[in-house]
Design an enzyme around this catalytic site. Structure first.
Site, short mmCIF file in Angstrom:
data_model
loop_
_atom_site.label_atom_id
_atom_site.label_comp_id
_atom_site.label_asym_id
_atom_site.label_seq_id
_atom_site.Cartn_x
_atom_site.Cartn_y
_atom_site.Cartn_z
N LYS A 162 11.94 1.77 5.90
CA LYS A 162 11.01 2.61 5.12
C LYS A 162 9.65 2.72 5.83
O LYS A 162 9.10 3.81 5.97
CB LYS A 162 10.86 1.99 3.72
CG LYS A 162 9.73 2.52 2.88
CD LYS A 162 10.07 3.82 2.19
CE LYS A 162 8.86 4.37 1.45
NZ LYS A 162 9.10 5.64 0.83
N LYS A 237 -1.02 3.38 1.75
CA LYS A 237 -0.34 2.10 1.43
C LYS A 237 0.77 1.82 2.45
O LYS A 237 0.86 0.73 3.00
CB LYS A 237 0.26 2.18 0.02
CG LYS A 237 1.10 0.97 -0.34
CD LYS A 237 1.92 1.14 -1.60
CE LYS A 237 2.94 0.01 -1.70
NZ LYS A 237 3.80 0.11 -2.87
P1 NAD Z 1 3.54 3.56 -10.84
O1 NAD Z 1 2.22 2.89 -10.73
O2 NAD Z 1 3.64 4.89 -11.52
O3 NAD Z 1 4.59 2.57 -11.58
C1 NAD Z 1 4.58 1.19 -11.48
C2 NAD Z 1 4.83 0.62 -12.87
O4 NAD Z 1 4.94 -0.80 -12.81
C3 NAD Z 1 3.69 0.92 -13.86
O5 NAD Z 1 4.19 1.62 -14.99
C4 NAD Z 1 3.15 -0.47 -14.23
O6 NAD Z 1 2.70 -0.56 -15.56
C5 NAD Z 1 4.37 -1.33 -13.98
N1 NAD Z 1 4.05 -2.74 -13.76
C6 NAD Z 1 3.04 -3.27 -13.01
N2 NAD Z 1 3.10 -4.61 -13.05
C7 NAD Z 1 4.17 -4.94 -13.83
C8 NAD Z 1 4.76 -6.17 -14.22
N3 NAD Z 1 4.25 -7.34 -13.85
N4 NAD Z 1 5.84 -6.13 -15.02
C9 NAD Z 1 6.37 -4.94 -15.43
N5 NAD Z 1 5.87 -3.75 -15.08
C10 NAD Z 1 4.77 -3.75 -14.29
O7 NAD Z 1 4.10 3.64 -9.35
P2 NAD Z 1 5.31 4.55 -8.80
O8 NAD Z 1 4.76 5.81 -8.25
O9 NAD Z 1 6.39 4.58 -9.81
O10 NAD Z 1 5.76 3.70 -7.54
C11 NAD Z 1 6.55 2.51 -7.68
C12 NAD Z 1 6.94 2.04 -6.28
O11 NAD Z 1 7.67 3.08 -5.64
C13 NAD Z 1 5.77 1.70 -5.37
O12 NAD Z 1 6.09 0.55 -4.64
C14 NAD Z 1 5.62 2.94 -4.49
O13 NAD Z 1 5.05 2.65 -3.25
C15 NAD Z 1 7.08 3.36 -4.37
N6 NAD Z 1 7.27 4.80 -4.09
C16 NAD Z 1 6.58 5.73 -4.78
C17 NAD Z 1 6.79 7.09 -4.50
C18 NAD Z 1 6.04 8.17 -5.25
O14 NAD Z 1 6.08 9.33 -4.81
N7 NAD Z 1 5.40 7.86 -6.36
C19 NAD Z 1 7.71 7.46 -3.49
C20 NAD Z 1 8.44 6.47 -2.83
C21 NAD Z 1 8.21 5.14 -3.14
#
Ligand code: NAD
Length: 286
Positions: A162, A237
């Site tokens: 990734k 990030k």
């Molecule tokens: P986001 O911030 O929308 O979602 C993360 C969720 O985790 C939040 O709802 C938060 O409340 C929850 N959370 C945080 N701590 C927690 C805990 N201790 N217990 C339970 N829940 C908890 O982020 P996202 O955009 O959904 O991204 C999630 C992951 O996917 C990240 O690592 C990001 O880098 C990766 N990612 C994101 C994208 C994108 O386009 N958004 C694309 C590829 C990968």
């Protein structure tokens, strides 16, 4: 299958929804109290993870994944497969694999590409690290949440793939933006630049599929005032992760480092919340 899902954010919520749509019994937990249609809400994380066949996590960073996985490993049943789909550092990924291994649980690191659109459409690509047996067990779920799953190797190999992929993406997007910027300065029409480069040796995903110039090439975030798409701070990030890994492992990644610095300046200078292709807009503004 009985599935526990921890982290129902922008990515996790639509991924969990696709598992429900396929008939799986999904129990979800998110510290923000998010609820998702069809997903049984759990009041505490332990309630989401005990008694499940598979647990999926989709969380913001490595520190949170480490803490959450400690709690999961303590509460999960012995036959459970744990799949972390978050994008995190390779070290943390290996640490949570080791944690699961100590209790005899199977685990996979399975970060994704495809963004929120891919999560909703079920067309994500999964890059997977872990044993063959764990991959075989997780594969049917990857097929529901995504269009492709590549088994990249042992623990941490998914995260390695990734960050290498996204380092290429960051560097290539800056390159394409700089080429459009130079074309502007030379009085070369952007459409002509696209027509030539997209069918020549300059062609790449950042140009051909995700063109940063508005009105040129297929529709992309540039045509929606650079509303993400893939936000610049998420690119930062991933570039930070690549540079931490490069420093720790003695890899020479000059352009990766430079791309990280470009995105850092962009995000800190007002680019937060803009698509990562808005580097072109910044260059044009001077
Ligand atoms: P986001 O911030 O929308 O979602 C993360 C969720 O985790 C939040 O709802 C938060 O409340 C929850 N959370 C945080 N701590 C927690 C805990 N201790 N217990 C339970 N829940 C908890 O982020 P996202 O955009 O959904 O991204 C999630 C992951 O996917 C990240 O690592 C990001 O880098 C990766 N990612 C994101 C994208 C994108 O386009 N958004 C694309 C590829 C990968």
């Amino acid at each position: 299958m009985k599935i526990g899902f921890v982290g129902l954010g922008n990515m996790g919520a639509p991924m969990a929804k696709n598992l429900v749509a396929a008939g799986h019994a999904v129990t979800g937990f998110d510290t923000a109290g998010v609820t998702v249609e069809g997903v049984t809400p759990a009041a505490a994380m332990e309630d989401a993870v005990s008694g499940q066949e598979v647990i999926v996590t989709m969380l913001p960073n490595g520190a949170i994944v480490r803490t959450v996985h400690e709690a999961i490993v303590a509460a999960a049943d012995p036959e459970t497969l744990i799949i972390d789909c978050s994008t995190i550092d390779v070290e943390s990924a290996r640490a949570v694999h080791a944690l699961a291994g100590e209790k005899g649980l199977m685990s996979l690191d399975a970060p994704v590409s495809g963004g929120t659109g891919g999560a909703a459409a079920g067309t994500l690509t999964f890059m997977v690290g872990g044993s063959e047996a764990a991959f075989a067990k997780g594969r049917p779920l990857f097929e529901l949440m995504g269009a492709k799953a590549v088994h990249c190797g042992e623990a941490g190999a998914g995260q390695a793939a990734k960050i290498c992929n996204n380092m290429i993406l960051g560097i290539s997007m800056i390159g394409v933006c700089e080429a459009f910027h130079l074309a502007d300065k030379l009085g070369l029409d952007r459409q002509a630049m696209f027509d030539v480069a997209s069918t020549s040796s300059g062609s790449c995903w950042s140009l051909n599929t995700y063109c940063p110039a508005p009105g040129v090439g297929p529709e992309s975030p540039a045509d929606r005032d650079y509303k993400p798409g893939f936000a610049a701070e998420l690119m930062l990030k991933d570039l930070d992760l690549s540079q931490t890994a490069a420093e720790k492992n003695g890899a020479a990644t000059e352009l990766g480092r430079h791309a990280r610095d470009v995105y850092k300046a962009f995000v800190e200078g007002g680019g937060k919340g803009r698509d990562f292709s808005a580097i072109l807009e910044k260059l044009s503004a001077g």
